[in-house]
Design a protein around this motif. Sequence first.
Motif, PDB file in Angstrom:
ATOM      1  N   ASP A  21     -23.098  57.815 -22.480  1.00  0.00           N
ATOM      2  CA  ASP A  21     -22.330  58.955 -22.015  1.00  0.00           C
ATOM      3  C   ASP A  21     -21.442  59.482 -23.138  1.00  0.00           C
ATOM      4  O   ASP A  21     -21.432  58.958 -24.256  1.00  0.00           O
ATOM      5  CB  ASP A  21     -21.502  58.589 -20.774  1.00  0.00           C
ATOM      6  CG  ASP A  21     -20.456  57.530 -21.071  1.00  0.00           C
ATOM      7  OD1 ASP A  21     -20.258  57.193 -22.260  1.00  0.00           O
ATOM      8  OD2 ASP A  21     -19.833  57.022 -20.124  1.00  0.00           O
ATOM      9  N   MET A  22     -20.684  60.527 -22.833  1.00  0.00           N
ATOM     10  CA  MET A  22     -19.878  61.205 -23.841  1.00  0.00           C
ATOM     11  C   MET A  22     -18.852  60.271 -24.474  1.00  0.00           C
ATOM     12  O   MET A  22     -18.667  60.251 -25.692  1.00  0.00           O
ATOM     13  CB  MET A  22     -19.171  62.392 -23.194  1.00  0.00           C
ATOM     14  CG  MET A  22     -18.260  63.171 -24.141  1.00  0.00           C
ATOM     15  SD  MET A  22     -17.296  64.410 -23.282  1.00  0.00           S
ATOM     16  CE  MET A  22     -16.120  63.375 -22.408  1.00  0.00           C
ATOM     17  N   TRP A  23     -18.189  59.443 -23.656  1.00  0.00           N
ATOM     18  CA  TRP A  23     -17.131  58.607 -24.187  1.00  0.00           C
ATOM     19  C   TRP A  23     -17.668  57.423 -24.973  1.00  0.00           C
ATOM     20  O   TRP A  23     -17.045  56.982 -25.944  1.00  0.00           O
ATOM     21  CB  TRP A  23     -16.225  58.138 -23.046  1.00  0.00           C
ATOM     22  CG  TRP A  23     -15.454  59.281 -22.452  1.00  0.00           C
ATOM     23  CD1 TRP A  23     -15.579  59.797 -21.199  1.00  0.00           C
ATOM     24  CD2 TRP A  23     -14.473  60.076 -23.129  1.00  0.00           C
ATOM     25  NE1 TRP A  23     -14.735  60.866 -21.043  1.00  0.00           N
ATOM     26  CE2 TRP A  23     -14.040  61.060 -22.206  1.00  0.00           C
ATOM     27  CE3 TRP A  23     -13.928  60.064 -24.401  1.00  0.00           C
ATOM     28  CZ2 TRP A  23     -13.078  62.008 -22.525  1.00  0.00           C
ATOM     29  CZ3 TRP A  23     -12.967  61.009 -24.733  1.00  0.00           C
ATOM     30  CH2 TRP A  23     -12.546  61.960 -23.810  1.00  0.00           C
ATOM     31  N   THR A  24     -18.827  56.909 -24.577  1.00  0.00           N
ATOM     32  CA  THR A  24     -19.445  55.857 -25.382  1.00  0.00           C
ATOM     33  C   THR A  24     -19.846  56.394 -26.746  1.00  0.00           C
ATOM     34  O   THR A  24     -19.648  55.736 -27.780  1.00  0.00           O
ATOM     35  CB  THR A  24     -20.674  55.289 -24.663  1.00  0.00           C
ATOM     36  OG1 THR A  24     -20.298  54.819 -23.373  1.00  0.00           O
ATOM     37  CG2 THR A  24     -21.291  54.145 -25.455  1.00  0.00           C
ATOM     38  N   LEU A 386      -9.425  56.775 -25.016  1.00  0.00           N
ATOM     39  CA  LEU A 386     -10.343  55.638 -24.949  1.00  0.00           C
ATOM     40  C   LEU A 386      -9.590  54.332 -24.704  1.00  0.00           C
ATOM     41  O   LEU A 386     -10.028  53.489 -23.917  1.00  0.00           O
ATOM     42  CB  LEU A 386     -11.148  55.543 -26.248  1.00  0.00           C
ATOM     43  CG  LEU A 386     -12.179  56.647 -26.502  1.00  0.00           C
ATOM     44  CD1 LEU A 386     -12.729  56.541 -27.913  1.00  0.00           C
ATOM     45  CD2 LEU A 386     -13.307  56.571 -25.483  1.00  0.00           C
ATOM     46  N   VAL A 387      -8.463  54.150 -25.373  1.00  0.00           N
ATOM     47  CA  VAL A 387      -7.711  52.899 -25.252  1.00  0.00           C
ATOM     48  C   VAL A 387      -7.063  52.772 -23.882  1.00  0.00           C
ATOM     49  O   VAL A 387      -7.077  51.695 -23.276  1.00  0.00           O
ATOM     50  CB  VAL A 387      -6.638  52.825 -26.366  1.00  0.00           C
ATOM     51  CG1 VAL A 387      -5.696  51.652 -26.136  1.00  0.00           C
ATOM     52  CG2 VAL A 387      -7.305  52.702 -27.731  1.00  0.00           C
ATOM     53  N   VAL A 388      -6.500  53.867 -23.368  1.00  0.00           N
ATOM     54  CA  VAL A 388      -5.750  53.813 -22.114  1.00  0.00           C
ATOM     55  C   VAL A 388      -6.648  53.948 -20.897  1.00  0.00           C
ATOM     56  O   VAL A 388      -6.529  53.204 -19.920  1.00  0.00           O
ATOM     57  CB  VAL A 388      -4.657  54.904 -22.099  1.00  0.00           C
ATOM     58  CG1 VAL A 388      -3.915  54.918 -20.768  1.00  0.00           C
ATOM     59  CG2 VAL A 388      -3.681  54.696 -23.253  1.00  0.00           C
ATOM     60  N   ARG A 389      -7.570  54.912 -20.920  1.00  0.00           N
ATOM     61  CA  ARG A 389      -8.387  55.207 -19.735  1.00  0.00           C
ATOM     62  C   ARG A 389      -9.711  54.455 -19.696  1.00  0.00           C
ATOM     63  O   ARG A 389     -10.274  54.242 -18.634  1.00  0.00           O
ATOM     64  CB  ARG A 389      -8.660  56.711 -19.672  1.00  0.00           C
ATOM     65  CG  ARG A 389      -7.421  57.569 -19.490  1.00  0.00           C
ATOM     66  CD  ARG A 389      -6.907  57.472 -18.065  1.00  0.00           C
ATOM     67  NE  ARG A 389      -5.967  58.533 -17.765  1.00  0.00           N
ATOM     68  CZ  ARG A 389      -4.668  58.351 -17.626  1.00  0.00           C
ATOM     69  NH1 ARG A 389      -4.152  57.138 -17.762  1.00  0.00           N
ATOM     70  NH2 ARG A 389      -3.866  59.371 -17.342  1.00  0.00           N
ATOM     71  N   ARG A 390     -10.251  54.086 -20.859  1.00  0.00           N
ATOM     72  CA  ARG A 390     -11.564  53.429 -20.908  1.00  0.00           C
ATOM     73  C   ARG A 390     -11.479  52.188 -21.810  1.00  0.00           C
ATOM     74  O   ARG A 390     -12.215  52.040 -22.779  1.00  0.00           O
ATOM     75  CB  ARG A 390     -12.632  54.398 -21.409  1.00  0.00           C
ATOM     76  CG  ARG A 390     -12.740  55.677 -20.583  1.00  0.00           C
ATOM     77  CD  ARG A 390     -13.782  56.621 -21.161  1.00  0.00           C
ATOM     78  NE  ARG A 390     -15.121  56.085 -21.050  1.00  0.00           N
ATOM     79  CZ  ARG A 390     -15.915  56.220 -19.986  1.00  0.00           C
ATOM     80  NH1 ARG A 390     -15.484  56.892 -18.927  1.00  0.00           N
ATOM     81  NH2 ARG A 390     -17.118  55.708 -19.973  1.00  0.00           N
ATOM     82  N   SER A 391     -10.564  51.319 -21.458  1.00  0.00           N
ATOM     83  CA  SER A 391     -10.328  50.137 -22.277  1.00  0.00           C
ATOM     84  C   SER A 391     -11.512  49.183 -22.231  1.00  0.00           C
ATOM     85  O   SER A 391     -12.016  48.833 -21.166  1.00  0.00           O
ATOM     86  CB  SER A 391      -9.063  49.423 -21.785  1.00  0.00           C
ATOM     87  OG  SER A 391      -8.821  48.264 -22.541  1.00  0.00           O
ATOM     88  N   ASN A 392     -11.966  48.781 -23.407  1.00  0.00           N
ATOM     89  CA  ASN A 392     -12.993  47.747 -23.553  1.00  0.00           C
ATOM     90  C   ASN A 392     -12.845  47.135 -24.936  1.00  0.00           C
ATOM     91  O   ASN A 392     -11.954  47.523 -25.712  1.00  0.00           O
ATOM     92  CB  ASN A 392     -14.403  48.311 -23.327  1.00  0.00           C
ATOM     93  CG  ASN A 392     -14.731  49.472 -24.254  1.00  0.00           C
ATOM     94  OD1 ASN A 392     -14.435  49.431 -25.445  1.00  0.00           O
ATOM     95  ND2 ASN A 392     -15.338  50.524 -23.703  1.00  0.00           N
ATOM     96  N   ALA A 393     -13.700  46.189 -25.271  1.00  0.00           N
ATOM     97  CA  ALA A 393     -13.565  45.459 -26.530  1.00  0.00           C
ATOM     98  C   ALA A 393     -13.680  46.387 -27.733  1.00  0.00           C
ATOM     99  O   ALA A 393     -12.912  46.274 -28.705  1.00  0.00           O
ATOM    100  CB  ALA A 393     -14.623  44.351 -26.603  1.00  0.00           C
ATOM    101  N   ASP A 399      -8.430  50.565 -31.762  1.00  0.00           N
ATOM    102  CA  ASP A 399      -6.977  50.706 -31.735  1.00  0.00           C
ATOM    103  C   ASP A 399      -6.326  49.800 -32.768  1.00  0.00           C
ATOM    104  O   ASP A 399      -5.381  50.201 -33.466  1.00  0.00           O
ATOM    105  CB  ASP A 399      -6.469  50.380 -30.332  1.00  0.00           C
ATOM    106  CG  ASP A 399      -4.990  50.676 -30.168  1.00  0.00           C
ATOM    107  OD1 ASP A 399      -4.537  51.724 -30.668  1.00  0.00           O
ATOM    108  OD2 ASP A 399      -4.289  49.860 -29.554  1.00  0.00           O
ATOM    109  N   THR A 400      -6.820  48.579 -32.879  1.00  0.00           N
ATOM    110  CA  THR A 400      -6.273  47.641 -33.865  1.00  0.00           C
ATOM    111  C   THR A 400      -6.551  48.117 -35.285  1.00  0.00           C
ATOM    112  O   THR A 400      -5.656  48.097 -36.146  1.00  0.00           O
ATOM    113  CB  THR A 400      -6.889  46.243 -33.658  1.00  0.00           C
ATOM    114  OG1 THR A 400      -6.608  45.797 -32.332  1.00  0.00           O
ATOM    115  CG2 THR A 400      -6.326  45.252 -34.661  1.00  0.00           C
TER     116      THR A 400
END
Length: 563
Positions: A21-24, A386-393, A399-400
């Motif tokens: 999808d778009m965010w991935t 991405l960090v706030v709404r779609r958090s994953n590894a 973010d790090t």
Amino acid sequence: MTTIMTTPGAQTRRGRFFKLDMWTATSLGLLLLFGLFLLYPLFGVLKESVLDGEGGFTFANFAKFFANDYYFGTIRNSFMVSLAVTVVSLVIGVPFSYFYTFFKLRGAKFLFVGAVLSCMSAPFIGAYAWILLLGRNGIATRLLEAVLPFSIGSIYGFGGIVLVLSLKLFPLVSVYMNAAFRSVDISLLEAASLMGSTGLRRIWQVMIRLTVPTLLAASLLVFMRAFADFGTPMLIGEGYRTFTVEIYNQYLGEIGQNHNFAAAIGIVGVVVTAAVFLLQKFAANKFSFSLKAGSPVQKRRPRGIGGALVYLYMYALIGLALLPQLYIVYLSFRNNNQVVFLPGYSLDNYRQAMSRLLGRSVYNTIFFAVVALVIIIAVSVLLAYLVVRRSNAVNNFLDTVSMLPYIMPGAVIGIGLVIAFNSPPLALTGTMTVMIIMLVIRRMPYTIRSATATLMHLPMSMEEAARSLGASKLKAFWRITVPMMSAGVASGAVLSFVAIVTEMSAGIILYNNQTITLTMSAYVAITRGSYGLACAFSAILTVLTAVLLAVYLKFTKEEDVKM
């Protein structure tokens, strides 16, 4: 014929697995960009540090650094300077913030503007101005020695570096602490008073202990800024060598160049700053708690002798902090002959600047800043979402990684970009493109932290409502989420913008006559002994910074930062 049957559940799981999808796709795109322009250059610095002159693997560069006190002393000196600057900044910045928060002061807005302007100036202007004031032939030196029966000492060396950087960086402490002090519930102070804790004892037992997390965050920022500073120790360090200056000498020095050794020094610097960062994170987590003022602070007017001392402290400190910028602007109109300022005033310094790449410097400064800022805003908004709404590894890893430049000396980033993009297929060294990449990498953390902090406080319900009314994911993001983030993004973006136009430590590795900026032009003029010309460049840079600060205040309207 064999028929292979698949269950609907298996098809759904397979489709879900392969669905992009778009965010991935956005996550993968940002991962590629960070990998190419940040991680790959850093790997290049690490690789360069373990190679000898013929390309063979060796730890000789690190052995040389740690075995020779001449070189190891540079890291030790940088650490000691940074520690001293942090302590002094806390000692003078915390009282400044306390008085500003709890007293209704006349000219409070001027005090705040002056504090922020002093810490947002170019990193070497303060050092240069203090040389003209307190150098061996400085005007203040001559006046004081004519009045005092003893010598006032030298601005050069450890003491001078600490003085200059402390006056420049203490506002970072005060700006952070303003928000922390306002978050303290006044009822806690009243309860402490009823239990016999008053005066300085109450401030220490209640105010300081309640604001430990903010104190640690401010201390880290001051330490990192002082540790990575290049211009101040370069101008007034003299025999007191720091590692940022040593990297420059090893990489671009006129006497001899050793790129492998410079990379090794840079890696040691990264390890030191990373260790300090992790130590601060550990301490911050240990003291972590949230404050919310149920009864806000009621400011009172300072009265009597104590009130007079408060005013004296506040205005004297801001006067000292702003003195370098004001003196530089004044000297930019003085007649001069190289390092000697002559009687009379004129616009000769500005005319000389116009013939010495002033137009190109101003254009490059603004052009680089605008293009870099557009990229920073786009990446920051996407990454924050991405960090706030779609958090994953993957997104947490991004973010790090995006915060690495926050704890890294600029010279290391500059060297990494030279190593990574000095040959085909991406031969970018010496181009405007690599300057913009450097500025984006160096100053992106400000806007990312601000955007992330803002989005964390925004409810998901409005975005969900838009989706339920038929809006696509992209439309809901663009029409609902982005406008709600705009205030926080704007405040972080202006901080990034000001930091961009005053960038030096990484830029000095990468610039040339075609990509020169106002900061570089002023520094080059200083090193060549053209003091009047340097004042003209610096004055223009100071005015530009002041304008950007006015924009910052217009957007934020508060005396705190979202970092």
